[in-house]
Design a protein around this motif. Structure first.
Motif, PDB file in Angstrom:
ATOM      1  N   ARG A 124       5.949   5.759 -14.422  1.00 56.07           N
ATOM      2  CA  ARG A 124       5.179   6.365 -15.248  1.00 56.07           C
ATOM      3  C   ARG A 124       6.101   7.367 -16.156  1.00 56.07           C
ATOM      4  N   GLU A 147      -4.444  -2.716  -7.227  1.00 58.48           N
ATOM      5  CA  GLU A 147      -3.555  -3.149  -6.308  1.00 58.48           C
ATOM      6  C   GLU A 147      -2.103  -2.900  -6.822  1.00 58.48           C
ATOM      7  N   GLU A 148      -1.636  -2.179  -8.700  1.00 53.58           N
ATOM      8  CA  GLU A 148      -0.860  -2.023  -9.709  1.00 53.58           C
ATOM      9  C   GLU A 148      -0.103  -1.014  -8.500  1.00 53.58           C
ATOM     10  N   THR A 149      -0.706   0.245  -7.860  1.00 51.00           N
ATOM     11  CA  THR A 149       0.325   1.660  -7.555  1.00 51.00           C
ATOM     12  C   THR A 149       0.679   1.413  -6.221  1.00 51.00           C
ATOM     13  N   LYS A 181       2.499  -1.549  -5.495  1.00 48.47           N
ATOM     14  CA  LYS A 181       3.848  -2.151  -5.992  1.00 48.47           C
ATOM     15  C   LYS A 181       5.493  -1.385  -6.175  1.00 48.47           C
ATOM     16  N   PHE A 215       6.078   0.915  -9.417  1.00 50.51           N
ATOM     17  CA  PHE A 215       4.886   1.997 -10.019  1.00 50.51           C
ATOM     18  C   PHE A 215       5.331   3.675 -10.253  1.00 50.51           C
TER      19      PHE A 215
END
Length: 147
Positions: free
Chosen positions: A14, A3-5, A7, A10
């Motif tokens: 990286r 789910e973080e990806t 947002k 994100f």
């Protein structure tokens, strides 16, 4: 978590693997290198990935944006030997369904926990030179094998 990806920010935040980036630069001088990257149907996904590539000095390499969940091999011409370096086994498995496509798993320190990929591999622990030379060796061997 996955789910973080979804947002915003994100992908843009990286941390780059500089050895892999330097290896890509080395390889781009000798081979037709392109990025095939999955993007979500979210406004920020494609924009952030493009900005990340630019921020890390890779904007000169052509990018093919693939809608998330689709087979990356559907987005290239299938008339010759092709190689995909990817950290996601599902992408590599789909890619190698074509007998002239070869996959190289990028071990990033978080993936490969189930060990389901048994093909070629490179690792985040390798130097840029080792990554580049390993990929060149695989490419040269498989291209001569296909000829």
């Amino acid at each position: 978590p996955a789910e973080e990806t979804f947002k915003p920010m994100f992908f843009l935040t990286r941390e780059p693997d500089m050895a892999l980036i330097d290896a890509v630069r080395m390889l781009a001088g000798e081979y037709d290198v392109r990025f095939l990257t999955a993007v979500y149907p979210l406004e920020h996904s494609r924009r952030e990935k493009a900005a990340w590539l630019k921020n890390n000095g890779l904007s000169h390499i052509p990018v093919i944006y693939v809608p998330y969940g689709e087979d990356k091999s559907d987005y290239i011409e299938n008339d010759g030997v092709s190689f995909l370096v990817d950290d996601y086994t599902k992408n590599l498995m789909e890619w190698t369904e074509n007998p002239s496509h070869y996959g190289i798993k990028y071990l990033n320190g978080f993936n490969h926990t189930k060990g389901t990929w048994n093909g070629f591999m490179i690792s985040h622990k390798m130097s840029a030179y080792a990554i580049s030379e390993t990929i060149k060796g695989i490419v040269d061997r498989m291209v001569s094998h296909a000829a």
